[in-house]
Design a protein around this motif. Structure first.
Motif, PDB file in Angstrom:
ATOM      1  N   HIS A 257       0.465   8.889 -12.602  1.00 25.80           N
ATOM      2  CA  HIS A 257       1.698   8.175 -12.935  1.00 25.80           C
ATOM      3  C   HIS A 257       2.916   8.924 -12.388  1.00 25.80           C
ATOM      4  O   HIS A 257       3.404   9.877 -12.989  1.00 25.80           O
TER       5      HIS A 257
ATOM      6  N   GLY B   3       5.944   7.912 -12.152  1.00 26.72           N
ATOM      7  CA  GLY B   3       7.132   7.711 -12.985  1.00 26.72           C
ATOM      8  C   GLY B   3       7.217   8.733 -14.111  1.00 26.72           C
ATOM      9  O   GLY B   3       8.304   9.111 -14.536  1.00 26.72           O
TER      10      GLY B   3
ATOM     11  N   LEU C 244      10.921   7.407  -3.678  1.00 26.39           N
ATOM     12  CA  LEU C 244      11.477   7.840  -4.962  1.00 26.39           C
ATOM     13  C   LEU C 244      12.227   9.170  -4.892  1.00 26.39           C
ATOM     14  O   LEU C 244      13.318   9.312  -5.456  1.00 26.39           O
TER      15      LEU C 244
END
Lengths: 214, 214
Positions: free
Chosen positions: A32, A34, A109
């Motif tokens: 993950h 995030g 990102l």
């Protein structure tokens, strides 16, 4: 074979499409991004670079999406993801790199975080950056495939390949800040065709074991 | 065969090294990026994307440095720029893409101009950006080659190949804002070895038909 993946990662999305096109079944291990799981010690023990995607094959860890895809194409010949002729291969790889080198690394990102945290850009500034570089790359991509007689139902001929599997995740990203896609009719036609293909549907960020609402 | 090149372009520098390693002679056509010649109509008529490098082969124009280099490696087998084993090829290509995707596109001229002109960054801000992303990429690269038993006099074994010809121009760029190179001893050792090699020397930005004082 294990694929370390994240549903939203467009580089992982490319590899998922390639695996599906080749009909290779593969365990998916979600990381993950995030929540920063790529920086956790347990993942760093597997992949010191802390990146996704990574493909574990025969005890070796392969990194970087395009080398992983070229590996899959060399180790599993059918269906081929690149044409046979060296000049055609160079053309398809150049299409892929317009996205994979000249667009995606500039809008991923870590760059967006850096723009916000280090350069003090607000949401509008980040969105403008994001869309500027995607539009710049898609203009080049559209100009090439619109002019080239090798374009077909897909970027090269009538079967999906390397250029398509890089293009589709980038166009998915272009929805994040609602980029105007009207200047890219050839891209739109090909992406719509891809998005009807089972290998692309199964690889979509909405259809992964770790999917969250998009 | 004609190579559209600019002495300072690190992507063109990669292709020049590959041509020299293969012993392929090729006319060089300088395109002065500093004076914007890549945007002039006469160059756009040849290459609508307005990018350098581009290689004209058999009436076709190849773009993007890595596809050009893979083409040269497929069309001219000796000496090979990639290993024979698919897993090893994936490793060498991943090294190349750490630079060619995750570093170079983020610190090239158009990005630096954008940071200055659109985001109002001053010289120090541009330099900090430049060095931050080079250092991030070189850390990953150093970690991989320092740990991998496949490293030799060059990034893979004892002959120069794809990873070396991408690494050397990036390290040349790292001198622009005097990046501290002390954290990268394996890279430094290999780059020093490359910089003694005739193919790398002949490709150096200082030794081109269009060279200017560095």
């Amino acid at each position: 074979m294990r694929l370390f993946s994240y549903f939203r990662s467009s580089a992982a999305y490319r590899v998922r499409i390639a695996l599906n096109l080749k009909g290779i079944s593969c365990d998916q291990v979600p990381v993950h991004l995030g929540r920063g799981e790529q920086r956790r010690d347990d993942y760093r023990a597997i992949n010191p670079q802390g990146l996704v995607p990574a493909l574990e094959v025969e005890g070796k860890l392969l990194t970087q999406s395009l080398p992983i895809i070229e590996y899959l194409d060399e180790a599993h010949k059918e269906p081929p993801l690149l044409p046979a002729d060296p000049l055609d291969r160079a053309y398809v790889r150049a299409l892929a790199l317009i996205i994979a080198a000249d667009v995606h690394p500039i809008q991923n990102l870590r760059i967006l975080n850096h723009l916000r945290d280090e350069l003090g850009q607000d949401g509008a500034g980040v969105a403008a950056w994001y869309n500027h570089w995607i539009a710049t790359g898609l203009r080049s991509f559209e100009a090439m495939i619109a002019a080239d007689p090798r374009s077909g139902q897909f970027c090269f001929g009538d079967a999906p390949g390397l250029a398509d599997l890089v293009l589709v995740p980038q166009v998915f990203n272009a929805g994040r800040y609602a980029l105007d896609m009207s200047p890219y009719p050839t891209i739109n036609r090909i992406v719509a065709r891809c998005n009807d293909h089972p290998a692309f549907i199964a690889a979509h960020p909405a259809n992964q074991p770790d999917s969250e609402p998009l």
